[in-house]
Design an enzyme around this catalytic site. Sequence first.
Site, short mmCIF file in Angstrom:
data_model
loop_
_atom_site.label_atom_id
_atom_site.label_comp_id
_atom_site.label_asym_id
_atom_site.label_seq_id
_atom_site.Cartn_x
_atom_site.Cartn_y
_atom_site.Cartn_z
N LEU A 24 10.55 43.83 5.13
CA LEU A 24 11.54 42.80 4.80
C LEU A 24 12.86 43.03 5.54
CD1 LEU A 24 12.15 40.42 2.83
CD2 LEU A 24 12.93 42.14 1.21
N HIS A 25 13.10 44.29 5.90
CA HIS A 25 14.37 44.63 6.56
C HIS A 25 14.23 44.71 8.07
CE1 HIS A 25 15.63 45.36 2.51
NE2 HIS A 25 14.69 46.30 2.34
N ASN A 31 10.39 49.15 4.30
CA ASN A 31 9.95 47.82 3.89
C ASN A 31 10.18 46.82 5.04
OD1 ASN A 31 9.61 45.30 2.73
ND2 ASN A 31 10.48 45.95 0.77
N LYS A 37 -7.45 15.51 -2.21
CA LYS A 37 -6.90 15.83 -3.53
C LYS A 37 -6.31 17.24 -3.57
CE LYS A 37 -7.19 12.28 -6.18
NZ LYS A 37 -5.93 11.50 -6.30
N HIS A 90 15.48 45.93 -7.33
CA HIS A 90 16.41 47.03 -7.55
C HIS A 90 17.66 46.45 -8.19
CE1 HIS A 90 18.15 50.92 -5.58
NE2 HIS A 90 18.37 50.85 -6.86
N GLY A 122 19.94 46.95 0.15
CA GLY A 122 21.05 46.97 -0.81
C GLY A 122 21.76 48.32 -0.81
N SER A 126 0.86 -1.18 0.00
CA SER A 126 0.00 0.00 0.00
C SER A 126 0.90 1.24 0.00
CB SER A 126 -0.88 0.02 1.25
OG SER A 126 -1.48 1.31 1.35
N VAL A 127 0.40 2.29 -0.62
CA VAL A 127 1.17 3.55 -0.60
C VAL A 127 1.40 4.05 0.83
CG1 VAL A 127 0.67 4.38 -2.92
CG2 VAL A 127 -1.00 4.77 -1.09
N PHE A 146 23.36 45.37 -7.73
CA PHE A 146 23.01 44.54 -6.57
C PHE A 146 22.89 43.09 -7.02
CE2 PHE A 146 21.11 48.75 -6.10
CZ PHE A 146 21.79 49.18 -4.98
N ILE A 187 16.75 41.07 5.91
CA ILE A 187 17.99 41.34 5.16
C ILE A 187 18.29 42.83 5.17
CG2 ILE A 187 17.70 39.32 3.69
CD1 ILE A 187 16.77 41.20 1.44
N ALA A 241 -10.90 17.09 -0.28
CA ALA A 241 -9.92 17.65 0.66
C ALA A 241 -8.56 17.00 0.47
CB ALA A 241 -10.41 17.45 2.09
N ASP A 258 13.32 53.95 4.02
CA ASP A 258 12.83 52.73 3.40
C ASP A 258 12.32 51.80 4.49
OD1 ASP A 258 12.35 50.32 2.25
OD2 ASP A 258 14.22 50.23 1.12
P1 NAI Z 1 -8.22 3.20 -10.87
O1 NAI Z 1 -9.07 2.70 -9.78
O2 NAI Z 1 -8.27 2.51 -12.17
O3 NAI Z 1 -6.71 3.25 -10.40
C1 NAI Z 1 -6.32 3.47 -9.09
C2 NAI Z 1 -5.41 2.34 -8.69
O4 NAI Z 1 -4.88 2.60 -7.40
C3 NAI Z 1 -6.12 1.01 -8.58
O5 NAI Z 1 -5.49 0.08 -9.45
C4 NAI Z 1 -6.00 0.63 -7.14
O6 NAI Z 1 -5.83 -0.74 -6.92
C5 NAI Z 1 -4.78 1.38 -6.71
N1 NAI Z 1 -4.74 1.61 -5.28
C6 NAI Z 1 -5.77 1.96 -4.48
N2 NAI Z 1 -5.35 2.08 -3.21
C7 NAI Z 1 -4.04 1.78 -3.19
C8 NAI Z 1 -3.07 1.75 -2.18
N3 NAI Z 1 -3.36 2.00 -0.91
N4 NAI Z 1 -1.80 1.46 -2.52
C9 NAI Z 1 -1.49 1.16 -3.79
N5 NAI Z 1 -2.38 1.18 -4.80
C10 NAI Z 1 -3.65 1.48 -4.50
O7 NAI Z 1 -8.59 4.74 -11.04
P2 NAI Z 1 -8.03 5.88 -12.00
O8 NAI Z 1 -9.15 6.61 -12.53
O9 NAI Z 1 -7.01 5.37 -12.92
O10 NAI Z 1 -7.35 6.83 -10.90
C11 NAI Z 1 -5.99 7.15 -10.85
C12 NAI Z 1 -5.83 8.41 -10.05
O11 NAI Z 1 -6.41 9.50 -10.73
C13 NAI Z 1 -6.52 8.37 -8.69
O12 NAI Z 1 -5.72 9.01 -7.75
C14 NAI Z 1 -7.79 9.13 -8.90
O13 NAI Z 1 -8.27 9.69 -7.71
C15 NAI Z 1 -7.30 10.18 -9.88
N6 NAI Z 1 -8.35 10.81 -10.66
C16 NAI Z 1 -8.98 10.12 -11.65
C17 NAI Z 1 -9.92 10.75 -12.41
C18 NAI Z 1 -10.56 10.06 -13.56
O14 NAI Z 1 -11.30 10.73 -14.30
N7 NAI Z 1 -10.30 8.79 -13.77
C19 NAI Z 1 -10.36 12.11 -12.13
C20 NAI Z 1 -9.60 12.77 -11.12
C21 NAI Z 1 -8.64 12.10 -10.41
#
Ligand code: NAI
Length: 632
Positions: free
Chosen positions: A528-529, A526, A168, A421, A547, A75-76, A577, A544, A166, A524
């Site tokens: 910033l100084h 400002n 994003k 400047h 100059g 996972s990320v 400067f 700072i 939020a 002067d």
């Molecule tokens: P998608 O669902 O096909 O791809 C997202 C991938 O992330 C999936 O394969 C999923 O398994 C993986 N994933 C989810 N949680 C994970 C984790 N914890 N660790 C590792 N991998 C994980 O969706 P899509 O559309 O390709 O989305 C890609 C990105 O683009 C996302 O961040 C989405 O929010 C963003 N996005 C997509 C839009 C669209 O129109 N498709 C619009 C705006 C944003």
Amino acid sequence: MNNQLRFDGRVAVITGAGGGLGRAYALLLAARGVAVVVNDLGGSRHGEGAATSAADRVVEEIEAAGGEAVASYDSVEDGGRIIQTALDHFGRIDIVINNAGILRDTSFHKMTADDWERIYRVHLYGGFQVTHAAWPHLRDQGYGRIVMTSSAAGLYGNFGQANYGAAKLGLLGLANSLAVEGQKRNVLVNTIAPLAGSRLTETILPPDMVAALKPEYVAPLVAYLCHESNSDTGQVFEVGAGWAARLRWQRGRGAFLPLAEALTPEAVADQWTTIQNFDDPTYPETPLDSFAPVVENLQGGRGAGGQGRMGAGETENAGESNLPRSPAPLPPRAASGDISDAIGHEFEPKTLTYGEKDLSLYALSVGAAVDPLDASELPFVYELNSSFRALPTFGVAFPFSLLWQITDVPGLKFNPALLLHGEQYLSLPRPLPTAATVTNTARIANIYDKGSGALVLLDVHTADESGQEIAYNQVSLFIRGLGGFGGERGPSATWALPDRAPDAVHHDRTNANQALLYRLSSGDRNPLHADPAFAAVGGFDRPILHGLCTFGFAGRAVLRHFAGNDPARFRSIRARFTRHVFPGETLVTTMWAVGTDGAFAADGADGQRVLFQCKAAERDEIVLSGGVVELT
Ligand code: NAI
């Protein structure tokens, strides 16, 4: 294809690359020579479960096409492990595309803390973890390309997506700061808000749209941002179905509410239309841009009735390299075609009176008479001395009374925060009187188009009560982002230091409160100084020095070493400067005496010129260059 953008030798981590957009990025980059870590947790679109198949399939596709890839199933939220996979398999990391994502859409009143938390953890926290693990490697190698994935839901808001929006927009905030921190190390960070058909959008878009909005239409822009030929950073792009556009902030001119009067909610209500007006917008790109009008108002530029102070950044004074830069400055305000019309513009004349106390304060503020046992500079600071006299560089203070009018020149529209400047030239036909009422007149002598900005030359003539000229200043102001208006490029500097040891080197230790003193003597104000908070906004860890204060120190050094502290021998001074100075640093002025023909001339020879430059010793940085003093 000869001009194909190649990535051979580069290594990328693409999160969420098991499907949708991430897969398209992985396939494209691998086809261009990137070794790819295909990361995907393989769970559901709502973030439940895990599987290795998604990442494995894409790795197989890449390998079948002759590319190089390895799967990562973490996972990320465990970003360190994903980056470690890149290091273990490919020995490096160059590109990070934060793309993994899930959705848990629901209206805010039904949203649970778990809905919020899960979205936050995958998008924002995951983006942080992966990027944070890669960051030291990118910094150390002086190369990195990072892409964050935002969304229109975050940029604009969307029903049912408070958690997602939020997180994003949080990624954009992360990218903005990383862009600033990474720029010097060539680690560039950009953000996209894509639109593509994928399993995330298939529940909200009609099937034919999902099919038409191919992820492959987004991938080329992402690949370009990841290429070494891209030099842009800190930008955000909307992209989908072959359309792509940069997005930026726009700000109205705003209302300047007078601070001299009581600032009340009613005053805000009165100005509401102006506060919301976008007729004459600016495009702020940095916190400094953001603060500029605030500082302007504080300094009395507008809200307090325009009492002759310079606007924020105008006395910025450390030349072009002083301020943190936005990566690709846009024209700060429109109408650049009118810039040439500003040439010849005359400022409203300003009259001011000065006396012995002003001269003494000025001389003290540029370091005169620090040694109580050395009386040689007493005449500049002690009015009871029989030969009390003005330090010649006091003359650079004259233009200050009207310089603020630069923000009101028709045709010359710009954001004051982008004004630097560049150079100062001062000539004096004879020593300055020790007290006078003088009138300053100013005119824009020329405006050169330097491409990245406009160089405005402002001529300021100062005359005494009888109308006789006592000083002439030329102030060179560089306005970033205002170039490209089709004007003349102007002369280039042709100044070179003699190829021999200097004839004199002068050390001056500035005081920790030097800028606080200089602001009183120069007018002067400002912040910033003076104010650490403002300095921080300008990218400095403390206030700072002005100059022109450094300029005064250097002028004093030349006067002392080559003219026996005699202002009657001081005809003119010029310097550029180049960098800022922190109060408390040691200024080292290095000087070479040359004749008018450039050859060495002994002290006292007629027509002598002294070339100089000035360094901040502690940082070994040149702070004034191109220095020339003409003596008689
Ligand atoms: P998608 O669902 O096909 O791809 C997202 C991938 O992330 C999936 O394969 C999923 O398994 C993986 N994933 C989810 N949680 C994970 C984790 N914890 N660790 C590792 N991998 C994980 O969706 P899509 O559309 O390709 O989305 C890609 C990105 O683009 C996302 O961040 C989405 O929010 C963003 N996005 C997509 C839009 C669209 O129109 N498709 C619009 C705006 C944003």
